[in-house]
Each structure stands twice: as structure tokens, then as C-alpha cells.
Scaffold this motif. Structure first.
Motif, PDB file in Angstrom:
ATOM      1  N   GLY A  75       0.803  -1.208   0.000  1.00 48.99           N
ATOM      2  CA  GLY A  75       0.000   0.000   0.000  1.00 48.99           C
ATOM      3  C   GLY A  75       0.836   1.257   0.000  1.00 48.99           C
ATOM      4  N   GLN A  76       0.188   2.321   0.427  1.00 45.46           N
ATOM      5  CA  GLN A  76       0.865   3.604   0.531  1.00 45.46           C
ATOM      6  C   GLN A  76       0.325   4.347   1.743  1.00 45.46           C
ATOM      7  OE1 GLN A  76      -0.111   6.111  -2.800  1.00 45.46           O
ATOM      8  NE2 GLN A  76      -2.258   6.164  -2.256  1.00 45.46           N
ATOM      9  N   CYS A  77       1.180   5.155   2.320  1.00 41.00           N
ATOM     10  CA  CYS A  77       0.797   5.994   3.452  1.00 41.00           C
ATOM     11  C   CYS A  77       1.800   7.130   3.515  1.00 41.00           C
ATOM     12  CB  CYS A  77       0.819   5.198   4.757  1.00 41.00           C
ATOM     13  SG  CYS A  77       0.232   6.121   6.196  1.00 41.00           S
ATOM     14  N   GLY A  78       1.346   8.280   3.908  1.00 38.54           N
ATOM     15  CA  GLY A  78       2.271   9.395   4.030  1.00 38.54           C
ATOM     16  C   GLY A  78       1.541  10.685   4.308  1.00 38.54           C
ATOM     17  N   ILE A  79       2.275  11.764   4.131  1.00 39.42           N
ATOM     18  CA  ILE A  79       1.758  13.099   4.400  1.00 39.42           C
ATOM     19  C   ILE A  79       1.750  13.870   3.091  1.00 39.42           C
ATOM     20  CG2 ILE A  79       2.121  15.242   5.683  1.00 39.42           C
ATOM     21  CD1 ILE A  79       3.702  13.505   7.744  1.00 39.42           C
ATOM     22  N   SER A  80       0.628  14.476   2.785  1.00 42.36           N
ATOM     23  CA  SER A  80       0.523  15.332   1.608  1.00 42.36           C
ATOM     24  C   SER A  80      -0.194  16.615   1.995  1.00 42.36           C
ATOM     25  CB  SER A  80      -0.219  14.614   0.470  1.00 42.36           C
ATOM     26  OG  SER A  80      -1.547  14.326   0.846  1.00 42.36           O
ATOM     27  N   LEU A  81      -0.024  17.621   1.175  1.00 43.53           N
ATOM     28  CA  LEU A  81      -0.737  18.872   1.397  1.00 43.53           C
ATOM     29  C   LEU A  81      -2.106  18.764   0.752  1.00 43.53           C
ATOM     30  CD1 LEU A  81       2.139  21.438   0.792  1.00 43.53           C
ATOM     31  CD2 LEU A  81       1.189  20.670   2.981  1.00 43.53           C
ATOM     32  N   GLN A  82      -3.142  18.997   1.542  1.00 49.33           N
ATOM     33  CA  GLN A  82      -4.512  18.865   1.065  1.00 49.33           C
ATOM     34  C   GLN A  82      -5.318  20.116   1.386  1.00 49.33           C
ATOM     35  OE1 GLN A  82      -5.886  16.195  -0.615  1.00 49.33           O
ATOM     36  NE2 GLN A  82      -3.828  15.331  -0.659  1.00 49.33           N
ATOM     37  N   ASN A  83      -6.270  20.389   0.522  1.00 47.71           N
ATOM     38  CA  ASN A  83      -7.214  21.483   0.769  1.00 47.71           C
ATOM     39  C   ASN A  83      -8.343  20.923   1.621  1.00 47.71           C
ATOM     40  OD1 ASN A  83      -9.284  23.366   0.696  1.00 47.71           O
ATOM     41  ND2 ASN A  83      -8.835  23.982  -1.394  1.00 47.71           N
ATOM     42  N   ILE A  84      -8.348  21.322   2.869  1.00 48.32           N
ATOM     43  CA  ILE A  84      -9.421  20.908   3.782  1.00 48.32           C
ATOM     44  C   ILE A  84     -10.221  22.145   4.146  1.00 48.32           C
ATOM     45  CG2 ILE A  84      -9.996  19.897   6.029  1.00 48.32           C
ATOM     46  CD1 ILE A  84      -7.510  18.154   5.810  1.00 48.32           C
ATOM     47  N   ASN A  85     -11.397  22.216   3.582  1.00 51.89           N
ATOM     48  CA  ASN A  85     -12.323  23.303   3.847  1.00 51.89           C
ATOM     49  C   ASN A  85     -11.688  24.668   3.566  1.00 51.89           C
ATOM     50  OD1 ASN A  85     -14.882  24.170   4.470  1.00 51.89           O
ATOM     51  ND2 ASN A  85     -14.569  24.121   6.691  1.00 51.89           N
ATOM     52  N   GLY A  86     -10.954  24.757   2.452  1.00 50.46           N
ATOM     53  CA  GLY A  86     -10.381  26.032   2.017  1.00 50.46           C
ATOM     54  C   GLY A  86      -9.011  26.366   2.573  1.00 50.46           C
ATOM     55  N   LYS A  87      -8.431  25.459   3.341  1.00 53.70           N
ATOM     56  CA  LYS A  87      -7.118  25.703   3.922  1.00 53.70           C
ATOM     57  C   LYS A  87      -6.171  24.565   3.521  1.00 53.70           C
ATOM     58  CE  LYS A  87      -4.956  26.606   8.399  1.00 53.70           C
ATOM     59  NZ  LYS A  87      -5.130  26.614   9.852  1.00 53.70           N
ATOM     60  N   ILE A  88      -4.964  24.902   3.055  1.00 57.52           N
ATOM     61  CA  ILE A  88      -3.981  23.886   2.668  1.00 57.52           C
ATOM     62  C   ILE A  88      -3.214  23.466   3.921  1.00 57.52           C
ATOM     63  CG2 ILE A  88      -1.992  23.348   1.213  1.00 57.52           C
ATOM     64  CD1 ILE A  88      -4.617  23.905  -0.332  1.00 57.52           C
ATOM     65  N   VAL A  89      -3.330  22.167   4.246  1.00 52.92           N
ATOM     66  CA  VAL A  89      -2.749  21.647   5.489  1.00 52.92           C
ATOM     67  C   VAL A  89      -2.093  20.286   5.236  1.00 52.92           C
ATOM     68  CG1 VAL A  89      -4.399  22.866   6.977  1.00 52.92           C
ATOM     69  CG2 VAL A  89      -4.928  20.562   6.179  1.00 52.92           C
ATOM     70  N   PRO A  90      -1.158  19.878   6.108  1.00 54.29           N
ATOM     71  CA  PRO A  90      -0.572  18.537   5.980  1.00 54.29           C
ATOM     72  C   PRO A  90      -1.566  17.484   6.464  1.00 54.29           C
ATOM     73  CG  PRO A  90       0.366  19.675   7.875  1.00 54.29           C
ATOM     74  CD  PRO A  90      -0.536  20.648   7.194  1.00 54.29           C
TER      75      PRO A  90
END
Length: 172
Positions: A75-90
């Protein structure tokens, strides 16, 4: 390149040679049941390339998850930058091949990514967000010590749909 190990797993950078193994996961209807669609081989290639770019630009991304005992890609697992409710967060993300579900691999790798994010990347807060119906993913967030913050309606632009998502986080 190996990033780190857990008791049973090795996490390393994804590479183009992982396409067929990752395709088995991202093209599987069961595994992707909480996504609007599965990924074709072109989509998986772009997925890997996006993460390879993130390694260069951010120093992190989604990593391949391998069994330590035999180096098998599961599989895969890790940290990415995502847009969560209008804010870019890890955010920690994970997909484990369904043949390896219910062995704690997603939780083990997500917990290790959380620790890596705080210790090595010096992040102040890390998130997990998931489709409201994805109870298994919510359980993983809770098992690694995250707190539920709120729910929101996420617009999935590529599919022109809105799905309710739940947001968890943990602060360093």
C-alpha cells in the motif's frame, strides 16, 4: 529511498516501478469505495508523479508501504498537502491492498507518519479528513490519537459532486 521503518513495515518513496502494485489498489472498487471513482493506469502514473514532485518540493508525500519480512508492496501511506475546507494543510493519507486489511498496517503506518511529521518535519498540526461514511478511516484517526474537529461538505471538483467529510487533527 527508504524514509523509515516500523516494527513490521518499511516506508519508502514511491517510484514509477510501483505502478502495477499501486494500480491493483487504486483501481479496486472495494478499496476505492469512498472515492467517486477508481483510477486507471494513467491516473496512477500521475498519482506517483505528483508524489515524486512533492518529495522534491516539500520533503514529504505518500510513501510506498512494504512488509519488512519480504519487501512486498502492500500500500501507501504518508503526508501530503490537502485542501481541507479552504485551507492547505498537511494530511495523512493511506491505502492498503484489501488482501492485507484488518492487520493494523494502516494504523501502524499512519501512526509512524504522524510521529515523523512532528519529529522530522517539525509540523505543528497534522490532519486526516475522510468521507463521512468511511468509518474505518475515522477509527484509524482516533487510534493514533487524533481528535474530531468538525464535518463539512467537500466539493470534489473533478467529479462535480459534494460529499460530507469529517476532519480530525492532532497538534504536536
Amino acid at each position: 529511498m527508504k524514509i523509515f521503518e516500523t516494527q513490521r513495515l518499511i516506508l519508502r518513496e514511491l517510484k514509477i516501478e510501483d505502478i502495477s502494485s499501486l494500480f491493483q489498489i487504486l483501481n479496486d472498487k472495494d478499496t476505492m469505495s469512498y472515492y467517486p471513482s477508481t483510477y486507471d493506469i494513467s491516473g496512477v502514473t500521475k498519482w506517483i508523479e505528483k508524489n515524486m514532485n512533492s518529495y522534491r518540493e516539500n520533503g514529504f508525500g505518500l510513501w510506498a508501504v512494504l512488509l519488512k519480512k519480504n519487501n512486498q508492496f502492500i500500500g501507501q501511506c504518508g503526508i501530503s498537502l490537502q485542501n481541507i475546507n479552504g485551507k492547505i494543510v498537511p494530511e495523512i493519507g493511506y491505502h492498503i491492498n484489501k488482501n492485507f486489511w484488518n492487520n493494523g498496517y494502516a494504523t501502524e503506518s499512519a501512526k509512524a507518519c504522524l510521529e515523523f511529521g512532528f519529529k522530522n518535519l517539525r509540523l505543528d498540526e497534522i490532519f486526516i479528513h475522510t468521507y463521512i461514511k468511511n468509518i474505518a478511516s475515522q477509527r484509524i484517526a482516533e487510534k493514533i490519537g487524533m481528535t474530531k474537529l468538525y464535518e463539512y461538505e467537500k466539493l470534489l471538483i473533478a467529479h462535480n459532486v459534494k460529499w460530507n467529510h469529517v476532519v480530525y487533527s492532532k497538534k504536536c
